[in-house]
Design a protein around this motif. Sequence first.
Motif, PDB file in Angstrom:
ATOM      1  N   PHE A  83       0.695   8.935  12.577  1.00  0.00           N
ATOM      2  CA  PHE A  83      -0.498   8.828  12.419  1.00  0.00           C
ATOM      3  C   PHE A  83      -0.885   8.471  11.333  1.00  0.00           C
ATOM      4  N   TYR A  84       0.040   8.187  10.441  1.00  0.00           N
ATOM      5  CA  TYR A  84      -0.544   7.514   8.582  1.00  0.00           C
ATOM      6  C   TYR A  84      -0.083   6.422   8.730  1.00  0.00           C
ATOM      7  N   LEU A  85       1.016   5.705   9.028  1.00  0.00           N
ATOM      8  CA  LEU A  85       1.496   4.630   9.661  1.00  0.00           C
ATOM      9  C   LEU A  85       0.337   3.810  10.258  1.00  0.00           C
ATOM     10  N   THR A  86      -0.115   4.378  11.128  1.00  0.00           N
ATOM     11  CA  THR A  86      -1.147   3.186  11.364  1.00  0.00           C
ATOM     12  C   THR A  86      -2.270   3.009  11.171  1.00  0.00           C
ATOM     13  N   LEU A  87      -3.041   4.756  10.343  1.00  0.00           N
ATOM     14  CA  LEU A  87      -4.123   4.300   9.479  1.00  0.00           C
ATOM     15  C   LEU A  87      -4.224   3.328   8.740  1.00  0.00           C
ATOM     16  N   THR A  88      -2.912   3.715   7.649  1.00  0.00           N
ATOM     17  CA  THR A  88      -2.835   2.123   6.641  1.00  0.00           C
ATOM     18  C   THR A  88      -3.060   1.137   7.520  1.00  0.00           C
ATOM     19  N   LEU A  89      -1.799   0.921   8.649  1.00  0.00           N
ATOM     20  CA  LEU A  89      -2.584  -0.292   9.100  1.00  0.00           C
ATOM     21  C   LEU A  89      -3.726  -0.959   9.378  1.00  0.00           C
ATOM     22  N   MET A  90      -4.648   0.054   9.493  1.00  0.00           N
ATOM     23  CA  MET A  90      -5.592  -0.302  10.177  1.00  0.00           C
ATOM     24  C   MET A  90      -6.422  -0.958   9.307  1.00  0.00           C
ATOM     25  N   LEU A  91      -6.503  -0.072   7.834  1.00  0.00           N
ATOM     26  CA  LEU A  91      -6.973   0.051   6.623  1.00  0.00           C
ATOM     27  C   LEU A  91      -7.232  -1.735   6.066  1.00  0.00           C
ATOM     28  N   GLY A  92      -5.536  -1.893   6.502  1.00  0.00           N
ATOM     29  CA  GLY A  92      -5.303  -3.088   5.885  1.00  0.00           C
ATOM     30  C   GLY A  92      -5.854  -4.195   6.785  1.00  0.00           C
ATOM     31  N   THR A  93      -6.720  -3.920   7.780  1.00  0.00           N
ATOM     32  CA  THR A  93      -7.456  -5.036   8.511  1.00  0.00           C
ATOM     33  C   THR A  93      -8.746  -5.528   7.990  1.00  0.00           C
ATOM     34  N   PHE A  94      -9.155  -4.159   7.053  1.00  0.00           N
ATOM     35  CA  PHE A  94     -10.188  -4.040   7.007  1.00  0.00           C
ATOM     36  C   PHE A  94     -10.907  -3.951   4.913  1.00  0.00           C
TER      37      PHE A  94
ATOM     38  N   PHE B   9      -5.753   0.406  18.230  1.00  0.00           N
ATOM     39  CA  PHE B   9      -6.982  -0.235  18.876  1.00  0.00           C
ATOM     40  C   PHE B   9      -8.055  -0.878  17.787  1.00  0.00           C
ATOM     41  N   VAL B  10      -8.537  -0.044  16.807  1.00  0.00           N
ATOM     42  CA  VAL B  10      -9.371  -0.872  15.597  1.00  0.00           C
ATOM     43  C   VAL B  10      -8.758  -1.907  15.501  1.00  0.00           C
ATOM     44  N   ALA B  11      -7.458  -1.437  14.344  1.00  0.00           N
ATOM     45  CA  ALA B  11      -6.556  -2.975  14.104  1.00  0.00           C
ATOM     46  C   ALA B  11      -6.109  -3.861  14.442  1.00  0.00           C
ATOM     47  N   LEU B  12      -6.307  -3.461  16.310  1.00  0.00           N
ATOM     48  CA  LEU B  12      -6.209  -4.837  16.509  1.00  0.00           C
ATOM     49  C   LEU B  12      -7.585  -5.623  17.028  1.00  0.00           C
TER      50      LEU B  12
END
Length: 175
Positions: free
Chosen positions: A83-94, A164-167
Amino acid sequence: VLCQDLIIGEKQTGLTEWLLANPVQRRAYVLAKLCASLVAAILLLIVLPGAAAYGVLSLGAGSPLPLLPFLEGMGILALHSLFYLTLTLMLGTFFGSRSAILGIPLGILLTGMFFSGILKPLLYVSPWLLPQFAEAVAGGVPVPAGLLWPPLLATGLWCVIFTFVALIKFERSEF
């Protein structure tokens, strides 16, 4: 903390722009970051400490603990970490700032730790209860299925949404 620099560090140094100038799909770039980080995080944060804990607890008990419940508890912790890994990845795209990428997941984690009594409805759609459930399951304490499944499913769904949001965001980003 370990994954805050997944995408942002390479964006700042220009490596992302260089890589994407080559025949590399943007989706492949993001998913490769996720997979590599997931393997490292699960190994370093779950498997190795879990194996050490299993050995120490088994020695303390005088006989091996039941392995299946212990592995189920470790699986719950792996989902919590995902959960925290994917959240961090997504935030890195924003974001272009490490402070936001570090602060938001940390804020979510601390909110769950300190205010979960006030925010009870959110317990069923967040990963906040997963560490307690992992401890109970690993220790062989029965957890009612009605309490366990909603946070597990919600956390898994959040992981898929964040990915998906990160992608999508990375596909639309300009470098």
